[in-house]
Design a protein around this motif. Structure first.
Motif, PDB file in Angstrom:
ATOM      1  N   LEU A 240     -48.136 -46.054  -6.798  1.00  0.00           N
ATOM      2  CA  LEU A 240     -47.188 -45.575  -7.809  1.00  0.00           C
ATOM      3  C   LEU A 240     -47.800 -44.543  -8.758  1.00  0.00           C
ATOM      4  O   LEU A 240     -47.096 -43.724  -9.316  1.00  0.00           O
ATOM      5  CB  LEU A 240     -46.692 -46.769  -8.637  1.00  0.00           C
ATOM      6  CG  LEU A 240     -45.615 -47.653  -8.012  1.00  0.00           C
ATOM      7  CD1 LEU A 240     -45.411 -48.917  -8.852  1.00  0.00           C
ATOM      8  CD2 LEU A 240     -44.309 -46.892  -7.886  1.00  0.00           C
ATOM      9  N   HIS A 259     -42.965 -44.943 -11.479  1.00  0.00           N
ATOM     10  CA  HIS A 259     -43.389 -46.257 -11.998  1.00  0.00           C
ATOM     11  C   HIS A 259     -42.798 -46.571 -13.379  1.00  0.00           C
ATOM     12  O   HIS A 259     -42.248 -45.706 -14.057  1.00  0.00           O
ATOM     13  CB  HIS A 259     -44.912 -46.358 -12.045  1.00  0.00           C
ATOM     14  CG  HIS A 259     -45.565 -45.346 -12.936  1.00  0.00           C
ATOM     15  ND1 HIS A 259     -45.539 -45.419 -14.304  1.00  0.00           N
ATOM     16  CD2 HIS A 259     -46.263 -44.219 -12.640  1.00  0.00           C
ATOM     17  CE1 HIS A 259     -46.211 -44.397 -14.806  1.00  0.00           C
ATOM     18  NE2 HIS A 259     -46.653 -43.649 -13.823  1.00  0.00           N
ATOM     19  N   GLY A 260     -42.971 -47.829 -13.769  1.00  0.00           N
ATOM     20  CA  GLY A 260     -42.497 -48.291 -15.071  1.00  0.00           C
ATOM     21  C   GLY A 260     -43.587 -48.202 -16.130  1.00  0.00           C
ATOM     22  O   GLY A 260     -44.609 -47.511 -15.933  1.00  0.00           O
ATOM     23  N   ALA A 262     -45.772 -50.279 -17.196  1.00  0.00           N
ATOM     24  CA  ALA A 262     -47.064 -50.905 -16.854  1.00  0.00           C
ATOM     25  C   ALA A 262     -47.797 -51.447 -18.080  1.00  0.00           C
ATOM     26  O   ALA A 262     -48.924 -51.041 -18.383  1.00  0.00           O
ATOM     27  CB  ALA A 262     -47.936 -49.919 -16.075  1.00  0.00           C
ATOM     28  N   ASP A 264     -49.348 -54.056 -18.548  1.00  0.00           N
ATOM     29  CA  ASP A 264     -50.618 -54.741 -18.256  1.00  0.00           C
ATOM     30  C   ASP A 264     -51.834 -53.838 -18.457  1.00  0.00           C
ATOM     31  O   ASP A 264     -52.931 -54.325 -18.732  1.00  0.00           O
ATOM     32  CB  ASP A 264     -50.607 -55.319 -16.820  1.00  0.00           C
ATOM     33  CG  ASP A 264     -50.272 -54.282 -15.752  1.00  0.00           C
ATOM     34  OD1 ASP A 264     -49.537 -53.311 -16.056  1.00  0.00           O
ATOM     35  OD2 ASP A 264     -50.745 -54.430 -14.610  1.00  0.00           O
ATOM     36  N   ILE A 265     -51.647 -52.518 -18.340  1.00  0.00           N
ATOM     37  CA  ILE A 265     -52.804 -51.623 -18.494  1.00  0.00           C
ATOM     38  C   ILE A 265     -52.638 -50.663 -19.691  1.00  0.00           C
ATOM     39  O   ILE A 265     -53.459 -49.779 -19.892  1.00  0.00           O
ATOM     40  CB  ILE A 265     -53.069 -50.802 -17.203  1.00  0.00           C
ATOM     41  CG1 ILE A 265     -51.801 -50.054 -16.749  1.00  0.00           C
ATOM     42  CG2 ILE A 265     -53.610 -51.690 -16.086  1.00  0.00           C
ATOM     43  CD1 ILE A 265     -52.087 -48.989 -15.694  1.00  0.00           C
ATOM     44  N   ALA A 271     -54.516 -45.816 -16.988  1.00  0.00           N
ATOM     45  CA  ALA A 271     -53.341 -45.285 -16.276  1.00  0.00           C
ATOM     46  C   ALA A 271     -53.686 -44.011 -15.524  1.00  0.00           C
ATOM     47  O   ALA A 271     -54.474 -43.187 -15.998  1.00  0.00           O
ATOM     48  CB  ALA A 271     -52.222 -45.000 -17.266  1.00  0.00           C
ATOM     49  N   ASN A 272     -53.091 -43.892 -14.371  1.00  0.00           N
ATOM     50  CA  ASN A 272     -53.189 -42.643 -13.609  1.00  0.00           C
ATOM     51  C   ASN A 272     -52.072 -41.716 -14.105  1.00  0.00           C
ATOM     52  O   ASN A 272     -50.893 -42.036 -13.926  1.00  0.00           O
ATOM     53  CB  ASN A 272     -53.013 -42.954 -12.122  1.00  0.00           C
ATOM     54  CG  ASN A 272     -53.194 -41.729 -11.252  1.00  0.00           C
ATOM     55  OD1 ASN A 272     -53.241 -40.607 -11.747  1.00  0.00           O
ATOM     56  ND2 ASN A 272     -53.299 -41.942  -9.958  1.00  0.00           N
TER      57      ASN A 272
HETATM   58  P1  ATP Z   1     -40.602 -51.466 -13.853  1.00  0.00           P
HETATM   59  O1  ATP Z   1     -40.123 -52.871 -13.645  1.00  0.00           O
HETATM   60  O2  ATP Z   1     -39.875 -50.746 -14.929  1.00  0.00           O
HETATM   61  O3  ATP Z   1     -40.682 -50.645 -12.594  1.00  0.00           O
HETATM   62  P2  ATP Z   1     -43.314 -52.515 -14.226  1.00  0.00           P
HETATM   63  O4  ATP Z   1     -44.199 -52.279 -15.413  1.00  0.00           O
HETATM   64  O5  ATP Z   1     -42.900 -53.896 -13.913  1.00  0.00           O
HETATM   65  O6  ATP Z   1     -42.078 -51.520 -14.436  1.00  0.00           O
HETATM   66  P3  ATP Z   1     -44.579 -50.622 -12.661  1.00  0.00           P
HETATM   67  O7  ATP Z   1     -45.110 -50.061 -13.921  1.00  0.00           O
HETATM   68  O8  ATP Z   1     -43.571 -49.780 -11.958  1.00  0.00           O
HETATM   69  O9  ATP Z   1     -43.975 -52.013 -12.910  1.00  0.00           O
HETATM   70  O10 ATP Z   1     -45.794 -50.870 -11.699  1.00  0.00           O
HETATM   71  C1  ATP Z   1     -46.368 -52.118 -11.321  1.00  0.00           C
HETATM   72  C2  ATP Z   1     -47.858 -52.123 -11.533  1.00  0.00           C
HETATM   73  O11 ATP Z   1     -48.478 -50.986 -10.914  1.00  0.00           O
HETATM   74  C3  ATP Z   1     -48.215 -51.991 -13.007  1.00  0.00           C
HETATM   75  O12 ATP Z   1     -48.161 -53.240 -13.620  1.00  0.00           O
HETATM   76  C4  ATP Z   1     -49.587 -51.381 -12.977  1.00  0.00           C
HETATM   77  O13 ATP Z   1     -50.592 -52.329 -12.828  1.00  0.00           O
HETATM   78  C5  ATP Z   1     -49.529 -50.480 -11.725  1.00  0.00           C
HETATM   79  N1  ATP Z   1     -49.233 -49.086 -12.115  1.00  0.00           N
HETATM   80  C6  ATP Z   1     -48.021 -48.527 -12.270  1.00  0.00           C
HETATM   81  N2  ATP Z   1     -48.127 -47.259 -12.669  1.00  0.00           N
HETATM   82  C7  ATP Z   1     -49.425 -46.990 -12.778  1.00  0.00           C
HETATM   83  C8  ATP Z   1     -50.182 -45.822 -13.159  1.00  0.00           C
HETATM   84  N3  ATP Z   1     -49.595 -44.683 -13.531  1.00  0.00           N
HETATM   85  N4  ATP Z   1     -51.520 -45.913 -13.152  1.00  0.00           N
HETATM   86  C9  ATP Z   1     -52.134 -47.055 -12.788  1.00  0.00           C
HETATM   87  N5  ATP Z   1     -51.487 -48.166 -12.409  1.00  0.00           N
HETATM   88  C10 ATP Z   1     -50.149 -48.158 -12.409  1.00  0.00           C
END
Ligand code: ATP
Length: 338
Positions: A240, A259-260, A262, A264-265, A271-272
């Protein structure tokens, strides 16, 4: 001069927005393309501050701009992006997935784009309870299906790749809704005789994206299926963190990472920012087309080369197998924009 409305978002949004701002400033300084950025608030932070996830002032500023860049927002995502898509009539969601050197892709020759209908399906929020049963209404119209199909065929024509459109649905089960989507796409296909047209059930498509992703060119599908398949396609080419997206209408467009937020980070410089930087690359392609500005296409190419040049040299963030912090990675990308 292009006026860019930038929603900085929640979670990792502000960090990756800083990266994009640095990239845009570099373009301003080095490439003689004048850009003005207006930072705007929307999402969870805006909701806590103003009581509205999408404040009126943000919407007004977006309407006055040439284009919008949007970082991810958190829990209030539906009140921001779904509303913006509807108000601005951004009916086409474009999500490319391509394999690049030194990226953990399943195959090294993947180059596909998912064209997702953005205004209908189960995402219109028509949900209610009947006793202790929850009901959601799925709407699929002939006009919206034909509009998105036409867009998909135009993309297949412009891309000049395999010249193929795959219409993805589940009409064997959802006979009326997906039946209408499939027949509308077939109807449009007749106007594009130089483009191969095929149909595929969504479950088969999910499997084929793993089994033989290189066989796809343009996938056109409904809103929910497109949402799910594009996350899968993003992972198939490396994750993502590298996946950009465009929301396009007839007069306006909004670009955002797949992506959302995130959480957690967030705040950890983990983040990338590539997904958002590559969204800016897609934005310049759109500006180039809308304003017939060749310079925008040059800038788009330079952004793409800078990101993938850096990754090719092994400079990577953690999600794609490296150890670079967000800001360090961004510095390398900027240095590669020449
Ligand atoms: P949503 O439900 O809105 O899609 P989310 O936070 O549940 O959002 P995402 O952010 O889409 O889920 O992505 C899931 C996981 O992938 C994140 O929790 C994160 O660990 C990782 N991730 C997503 N985007 C990035 C990024 N830009 N750089 C690094 N890791 C990422």
């Amino acid at each position: 001069m292009y006026q860019i409305a930038l929603i900085t978002g929640d979670g990792i949004g502000p960090e990756i927005s800083e990266s994009v701002i640095k990239v845009l400033e570099t373009i301003n300084d080095k490439l003689d393309l004048k850009i003005k950025i207006e930072k705007l608030e929307a999402g969870d932070n805006a909701l806590a501050k103003t009581g509205k996830a999408l404040p009126e002032s943000t919407l007004e500023s977006i309407k006055k701009s040439n284009v919008c860049l949007k970082a991810p927002v958190g829990e209030s995502a539906a009140d921001v992006i779904v509303v913006l898509r509807r108000i601005l009539n951004l009916y086409a969601n474009i999500r490319p997935a391509k394999s690049y050197p030194n990226m953990p892709a399943l195959k090294d020759n993947i180059d596909l784009v998912i064209v997702r209908e953005n205004t209908e399906d189960l995402y219109t929020g028509m949900e209610f309870d009947v006793g202790n049963t929850a009901v959601a209404i799925r709407t699929i119209s002939e006009s919206a299906s034909k509009r998105i199909a036409k867009y998909a065929f135009l993309i297949a024509t412009q891309r000049n790749q395999k010249k193929k459109v795959t219409c993805v649905h589940k009409s064997n089960v959802m006979r009326r809704t997906d039946g209408l989507f499939a027949s509308s796409c077939s109807e449009i296909a007749k106007d594009f005789q130089n483009i191969q047209f095929e149909q595929m059930y969504v479950d088969a498509c999910a499997m084929n994206l793993i089994r033989q992703p290189e066989a796809f060119d343009v996938i056109v599908t409904t809103n929910l299926f497109g949402d799910i398949l594009s996350d899968e396609a993003a992972q198939v080419v490396g994750g993502l963190g590298m996946a950009p997206a465009a929301n396009i209408g007839d007069d306006f467009a909004l670009f955002e990472p797949v992506h959302g937020a995130a959480f957690d980070i967030a705040g950890k410089q983990a983040a990338n920012p590539s997904s958002f930087i590559l969204s800016a690359k897609m934005m310049f392609e759109w500006l180039g087309m809308k304003y017939q500005d060749q310079k925008c296409f040059t800038v788009a190419k330079k952004i793409e080369s800078a990101v993938f040049g850096v990754v090719k040299n092994g400079i990577k963030t953690k999600d794609i197998g490296g150890n670079m912090a967000t800001s360090e990675f961004t510095q390398h990308v900027i240095a590669n924009i020449i």
